[in-house]
Enzyme design. Structure first.
Site, PDB file in Angstrom:
ATOM      1  N   ASN A  42       0.833  -1.199   0.000  1.00 24.05           N
ATOM      2  CA  ASN A  42       0.000   0.000   0.000  1.00 24.05           C
ATOM      3  C   ASN A  42       0.870   1.252   0.000  1.00 24.05           C
ATOM      4  O   ASN A  42       1.961   1.277   0.572  1.00 24.05           O
ATOM      5  CB  ASN A  42      -0.998   0.000   1.164  1.00 24.05           C
ATOM      6  N   GLU A  44       0.372   5.297   0.724  1.00 23.49           N
ATOM      7  CA  GLU A  44      -0.537   6.329   1.218  1.00 23.49           C
ATOM      8  C   GLU A  44      -0.110   7.705   0.722  1.00 23.49           C
ATOM      9  O   GLU A  44       0.954   7.865   0.111  1.00 23.49           O
ATOM     10  CB  GLU A  44      -0.565   6.267   2.757  1.00 23.49           C
ATOM     11  N   CYS A  53      -4.254   0.700  -2.316  1.00 20.58           N
ATOM     12  CA  CYS A  53      -4.050  -0.540  -1.554  1.00 20.58           C
ATOM     13  C   CYS A  53      -2.995  -1.437  -2.204  1.00 20.58           C
ATOM     14  O   CYS A  53      -2.724  -1.345  -3.406  1.00 20.58           O
ATOM     15  CB  CYS A  53      -5.351  -1.332  -1.490  1.00 20.58           C
ATOM     16  N   GLU A  55      -3.189  -4.624  -2.853  1.00 23.30           N
ATOM     17  CA  GLU A  55      -3.719  -5.557  -3.851  1.00 23.30           C
ATOM     18  C   GLU A  55      -3.801  -4.897  -5.221  1.00 23.30           C
ATOM     19  O   GLU A  55      -3.436  -5.476  -6.240  1.00 23.30           O
ATOM     20  CB  GLU A  55      -5.113  -6.044  -3.431  1.00 23.30           C
ATOM     21  N   CYS A  86     -10.260  -4.784   0.584  1.00 23.27           N
ATOM     22  CA  CYS A  86     -11.380  -3.831   0.584  1.00 23.27           C
ATOM     23  C   CYS A  86     -12.255  -4.074  -0.642  1.00 23.27           C
ATOM     24  O   CYS A  86     -11.868  -4.782  -1.584  1.00 23.27           O
ATOM     25  CB  CYS A  86     -10.854  -2.391   0.616  1.00 23.27           C
ATOM     26  N   CYS A  89     -10.711  -3.288  -4.095  1.00 24.25           N
ATOM     27  CA  CYS A  89      -9.729  -4.290  -4.543  1.00 24.25           C
ATOM     28  C   CYS A  89     -10.419  -5.579  -4.983  1.00 24.25           C
ATOM     29  O   CYS A  89      -9.986  -6.229  -5.937  1.00 24.25           O
ATOM     30  CB  CYS A  89      -8.713  -4.566  -3.442  1.00 24.25           C
TER      31      CYS A  89
HETATM   32  N1  THU Z   1      -5.243  -1.303   2.677  1.00 23.24           N
HETATM   33  C1  THU Z   1      -4.718  -2.161   1.757  1.00 23.24           C
HETATM   34  O1  THU Z   1      -3.574  -2.005   1.308  1.00 23.24           O
HETATM   35  N2  THU Z   1      -5.493  -3.197   1.347  1.00 23.24           N
HETATM   36  C2  THU Z   1      -6.773  -3.412   1.756  1.00 23.24           C
HETATM   37  O2  THU Z   1      -7.443  -4.288   1.228  1.00 23.24           O
HETATM   38  C3  THU Z   1      -7.334  -2.604   2.833  1.00 23.24           C
HETATM   39  C4  THU Z   1      -6.569  -1.401   3.216  1.00 23.24           C
HETATM   40  C5  THU Z   1      -4.400  -0.193   3.136  1.00 23.24           C
HETATM   41  C6  THU Z   1      -4.873   1.154   2.695  1.00 23.24           C
HETATM   42  C7  THU Z   1      -4.288   2.048   3.769  1.00 23.24           C
HETATM   43  O3  THU Z   1      -2.959   2.392   3.398  1.00 23.24           O
HETATM   44  C8  THU Z   1      -4.225   1.164   5.001  1.00 23.24           C
HETATM   45  O4  THU Z   1      -4.375  -0.166   4.539  1.00 23.24           O
HETATM   46  C9  THU Z   1      -5.283   1.468   6.024  1.00 23.24           C
HETATM   47  O5  THU Z   1      -6.535   1.470   5.456  1.00 23.24           O
END
Ligand code: THU
Length: 129
Positions: A42, A44, A53, A55, A86, A89
């Site tokens: 991920n 940010e 994310c 995925e 999520c 994804c």
């Molecule tokens: N996140 C993912 O990388 N994958 C997911 O399926 C859920 C959330 C990340 C996004 C963000 O950087 C952190 O987790 C918190 O939400």
């Protein structure tokens, strides 16, 4: 299916996660049809909504490399309760293989096998008439 290797690659790429805001690092590893592994973490942003994310980053990296066929994905976080992908994804993964098995894992060695079909039984599919 070599889940151990796929999980290991997800653990390794998770270290590269850029998650200064949530501190929640995620690693994903896609197994391609030709048995290569494409990873993603991920990323940010200070404008939180721009976060991508792990995925989806794995999928987009694969696409950019010309790879479109996936057999499986492993997703790793450092949580006691295993993290599921999520909704966004799930929809993106379903575009390429709705049958794909999904391995959820954490750093303690817990794992749970599920499938994209279970996680998103009715993805949006455009019907052009
Ligand atoms: N996140 C993912 O990388 N994958 C997911 O399926 C859920 C959330 C990340 C996004 C963000 O950087 C952190 O987790 C918190 O939400």
């Amino acid at each position: 299916m070599n889940w151990d290797l796929l999980i290991q690659k997800a653990i390794e790429v998770r270290e590269n996660a850029y998650a200064p805001y949530s501190k929640f690092k995620v690693g994903a590893a896609l197994l391609t049809d030709d048995n290569s592994i494409i990873t993603g973490c991920n990323v940010e942003n200070v404008s939180y909504g721009l976060t991508t994310c792990a995925e989806r980053n794995a999928v987009y990296k694969a696409m950019s490399n010309g790879i479109r066929q996936f057999k499986a994905i492993a997703i790793v976080t450092d949580t006691d309760t295993l993290t599921t992908p999520c909704g966004a994804c799930r929809q993106v993964l379903a575009e390429f293989n709705h049958e794909m098995p999904v391995m959820l894992a954490n750093l303690k060695g817990d794992r749970q096998l599920t499938s994209l079909k279970e996680l998103i039984p009715y993805p949006f599919i455009e019907s052009l008439q």
